[in-house]
Scaffold this active site. Structure first.
Site, PDB file in Angstrom:
ATOM      1  N   ASP A  31       0.825  -1.213   0.000  1.00  0.00           N
ATOM      2  CA  ASP A  31       0.000   0.000   0.000  1.00  0.00           C
ATOM      3  C   ASP A  31       0.860   1.265   0.000  1.00  0.00           C
ATOM      4  OD1 ASP A  31      -2.358   1.406  -0.030  1.00  0.00           O
ATOM      5  OD2 ASP A  31      -2.732   1.228   2.123  1.00  0.00           O
TER       6      ASP A  31
ATOM      7  N   ARG B 153       0.096   7.717  -2.726  1.00  0.00           N
ATOM      8  CA  ARG B 153       0.702   8.783  -1.909  1.00  0.00           C
ATOM      9  C   ARG B 153       2.168   9.004  -2.286  1.00  0.00           C
ATOM     10  NH1 ARG B 153      -1.175   6.081   3.414  1.00  0.00           N
ATOM     11  NH2 ARG B 153      -1.805   4.516   1.872  1.00  0.00           N
ATOM     12  N   TRP B 154       2.845   7.949  -2.658  1.00  0.00           N
ATOM     13  CA  TRP B 154       4.245   8.087  -3.107  1.00  0.00           C
ATOM     14  C   TRP B 154       4.294   8.999  -4.334  1.00  0.00           C
ATOM     15  CZ3 TRP B 154       7.023   7.182  -7.530  1.00  0.00           C
ATOM     16  CH2 TRP B 154       8.421   7.076  -7.405  1.00  0.00           C
TER      17      TRP B 154
ATOM     18  N   HIS C 193       2.262   3.206  -8.988  1.00  0.00           N
ATOM     19  CA  HIS C 193       2.110   1.770  -9.255  1.00  0.00           C
ATOM     20  C   HIS C 193       3.328   1.255 -10.026  1.00  0.00           C
ATOM     21  CE1 HIS C 193      -1.798   2.215  -7.623  1.00  0.00           C
ATOM     22  NE2 HIS C 193      -2.344   2.807  -8.673  1.00  0.00           N
TER      23      HIS C 193
ATOM     24  N   SER D  78      -7.777  -5.405  -5.165  1.00  0.00           N
ATOM     25  CA  SER D  78      -8.854  -5.946  -4.334  1.00  0.00           C
ATOM     26  C   SER D  78     -10.180  -5.887  -5.088  1.00  0.00           C
ATOM     27  CB  SER D  78      -8.962  -5.153  -3.028  1.00  0.00           C
ATOM     28  OG  SER D  78      -9.584  -3.900  -3.255  1.00  0.00           O
TER      29      SER D  78
ATOM     30  N   GLU E 117     -12.537  -4.430  -4.087  1.00  0.00           N
ATOM     31  CA  GLU E 117     -13.051  -3.066  -3.867  1.00  0.00           C
ATOM     32  C   GLU E 117     -12.326  -2.034  -4.736  1.00  0.00           C
ATOM     33  OE1 GLU E 117     -12.285  -5.209  -1.108  1.00  0.00           O
ATOM     34  OE2 GLU E 117     -14.402  -5.729  -1.292  1.00  0.00           O
TER      35      GLU E 117
ATOM     36  N   ARG F  90     -12.163   2.648  -7.997  1.00  0.00           N
ATOM     37  CA  ARG F  90     -11.268   3.729  -8.441  1.00  0.00           C
ATOM     38  C   ARG F  90     -11.692   4.233  -9.820  1.00  0.00           C
ATOM     39  NH1 ARG F  90      -5.445   2.417  -5.733  1.00  0.00           N
ATOM     40  NH2 ARG F  90      -6.320   1.877  -3.701  1.00  0.00           N
TER      41      ARG F  90
ATOM     42  N   LEU G 198       9.811 -20.880  -3.174  1.00  0.00           N
ATOM     43  CA  LEU G 198       8.750 -20.015  -2.644  1.00  0.00           C
ATOM     44  C   LEU G 198       7.457 -20.145  -3.448  1.00  0.00           C
ATOM     45  CD1 LEU G 198       8.140 -17.469  -0.744  1.00  0.00           C
ATOM     46  CD2 LEU G 198       8.665 -16.101  -2.779  1.00  0.00           C
TER      47      LEU G 198
ATOM     48  N   ARG H 208       1.720  -4.772   6.386  1.00  0.00           N
ATOM     49  CA  ARG H 208       1.150  -3.727   5.541  1.00  0.00           C
ATOM     50  C   ARG H 208       2.039  -2.495   5.574  1.00  0.00           C
ATOM     51  NH1 ARG H 208      -5.081  -2.193   4.525  1.00  0.00           N
ATOM     52  NH2 ARG H 208      -4.738  -0.471   3.066  1.00  0.00           N
TER      53      ARG H 208
HETATM   54  C1  IPE Z   1      -5.650  -2.647  -0.295  1.00  0.00           C
HETATM   55  O1  IPE Z   1      -5.260  -1.323  -0.359  1.00  0.00           O
HETATM   56  C2  IPE Z   1      -5.579  -3.262  -1.661  1.00  0.00           C
HETATM   57  C3  IPE Z   1      -4.258  -3.415  -2.243  1.00  0.00           C
HETATM   58  C4  IPE Z   1      -3.118  -3.075  -1.707  1.00  0.00           C
HETATM   59  C5  IPE Z   1      -4.250  -4.024  -3.530  1.00  0.00           C
HETATM   60  P1  IPE Z   1      -6.310  -0.132  -0.526  1.00  0.00           P
HETATM   61  O2  IPE Z   1      -5.501   1.094  -0.584  1.00  0.00           O
HETATM   62  O3  IPE Z   1      -7.215  -0.406  -1.668  1.00  0.00           O
HETATM   63  O4  IPE Z   1      -7.155  -0.244   0.820  1.00  0.00           O
HETATM   64  P2  IPE Z   1      -7.984   0.867   1.593  1.00  0.00           P
HETATM   65  O5  IPE Z   1      -8.968   1.438   0.624  1.00  0.00           O
HETATM   66  O6  IPE Z   1      -7.006   1.909   2.054  1.00  0.00           O
HETATM   67  O7  IPE Z   1      -8.618   0.143   2.730  1.00  0.00           O
HETATM   68  C1  IPE Z   2      -1.605   0.264  -3.369  1.00  0.00           C
HETATM   69  O1  IPE Z   2      -1.391   1.628  -3.402  1.00  0.00           O
HETATM   70  C2  IPE Z   2      -1.811  -0.337  -4.737  1.00  0.00           C
HETATM   71  C3  IPE Z   2      -3.187  -0.735  -5.019  1.00  0.00           C
HETATM   72  C4  IPE Z   2      -4.205  -0.639  -4.221  1.00  0.00           C
HETATM   73  C5  IPE Z   2      -3.407  -1.285  -6.323  1.00  0.00           C
HETATM   74  P1  IPE Z   2      -2.591   2.651  -3.433  1.00  0.00           P
HETATM   75  O2  IPE Z   2      -2.959   2.884  -4.857  1.00  0.00           O
HETATM   76  O3  IPE Z   2      -3.687   2.179  -2.563  1.00  0.00           O
HETATM   77  O4  IPE Z   2      -1.902   3.938  -2.838  1.00  0.00           O
HETATM   78  P2  IPE Z   2      -2.510   4.945  -1.781  1.00  0.00           P
HETATM   79  O5  IPE Z   2      -2.990   4.125  -0.613  1.00  0.00           O
HETATM   80  O6  IPE Z   2      -3.624   5.679  -2.456  1.00  0.00           O
HETATM   81  O7  IPE Z   2      -1.361   5.835  -1.416  1.00  0.00           O
HETATM   82 MG    MG Z   3      -4.095   2.422  -0.595  1.00  0.00          MG
END
Ligand code: IPE
Ligand code: IPE
Ligand code: MG
Length: 241
Positions: free
Chosen positions: A31, A35-36, A48, A76, A78, A82, A142, A189
């Protein structure tokens, strides 16, 4: 002959721990990519992209630390919420990473597997996942489970439905055996968020949780090793006194 991953450029070596202190199954919520990128004034998609190297690093680190199972949360159930542009990027990019990295993982004796829902997933991504599974099916190192279009609740519901359709009893044991990954020992995480976000919720019932503030693209294998050292110091009691 399988090759060992090259050592980290710093020369860092994995922690030396008694084998029973090394987590057998590590689950990783990768995760913080968005933000990065935002921190650099870049579009989220660049985050990404930057996360690919962190994935390769963490796979190398897991092999070196003698972890047996590594499950990574890539998309995910969910994440469809996006924007269409970000979803499209994530689909295309996961296909590209798989194609670009499967031979490397194969050379490291990694067995690649996919866990997730077929529903809605781009067919070309499914094809790429299935090909990577087939290519590496005979590997004995692995086990890397790529969780793509994965949701823990959906996985449990599917397993229960399969058992019911086969007229088999639905018990803790039968459900556990029907899931695609074993119990999680270390749930790690990045990015400072302290939640499960529907990842391996059944398997993580007794996992040790470790949260790291670093954003995923800033991670390398030494961060995984830090999490493993924290895990090794924990006292797992499973309800016993
Ligand atoms: C969880 O991260 C899913 C993945 C890392 C693929 P999210 O960034 O989608 O989770 P929430 O929305 O912060 O809970
Ligand atoms: C995790 O990074 C990658 C996926 C969920 C695919 P995010 O895209 O959730 O990055 P943040 O949490 O918005 O920084
Ligand atoms: Mg995230």
């Amino acid at each position: 002959m399988p090759a060992a991953p090259p050592a980290h450029p710093s020369g860092a070596r994995p922690p030396t721990l008694p084998p029973d202190r090394v987590p057998r199954h590590v689950a990783v919520v990768m995760d913080g990519n968005g933000r990065w990128a935002a921190g650099r004034g870049l579009p989220r998609t660049e985050g990404h992209r930057a996360g690919e190297e962190a994935l390769v690093e963490v796979v190398a680190g897991a092999i070196e630390a003698q972890v047996g199972w590594l499950s990574v949360y890539a998309f995910s159930t969910e994440n469809w919420r996006r924007t269409p542009a970000e979803v499209r990027f994530l689909m295309g990019y996961s296909r590209q990473v798989l194609r670009a990295r499967r031979d490397l993982f194969d050379s490291w004796n990694v067995r690649v597997r996919w866990s997730g829902q077929r529903r809605r997933l781009w067919p070309s991504v499914v094809t790429e996942l299935v090909e990577a599974e087939a290519l590496t099916a005979g590997n004995t190192g692995l086990t890397l489970t790529l969780c793509v279009n994965y949701g823990g609740r959906a996985e449990i519901a599917d397993a229960a439905a399969r058992l019911a359709a086969a007229e088999r009893p639905i018990t803790e044991e039968s459900l556990t055996a029907d899931l695609s990954t074993p119990d999680v020992d270390l749930f790690w995480r990045t990015s400072g968020e302290a939640r499960l976000s529907n990842f391996l919720i059944w398997q993580a019932a007794y996992a040790e949780l470790v949260f790291t503030g670093k954003l995923w693209p800033d991670v390398d294998r030494r961060d995984l090793w830090d999490a493993i050292v924290q895990y090794a110091d924990r006292d797992r009691r499973y309800g016993a006194a």
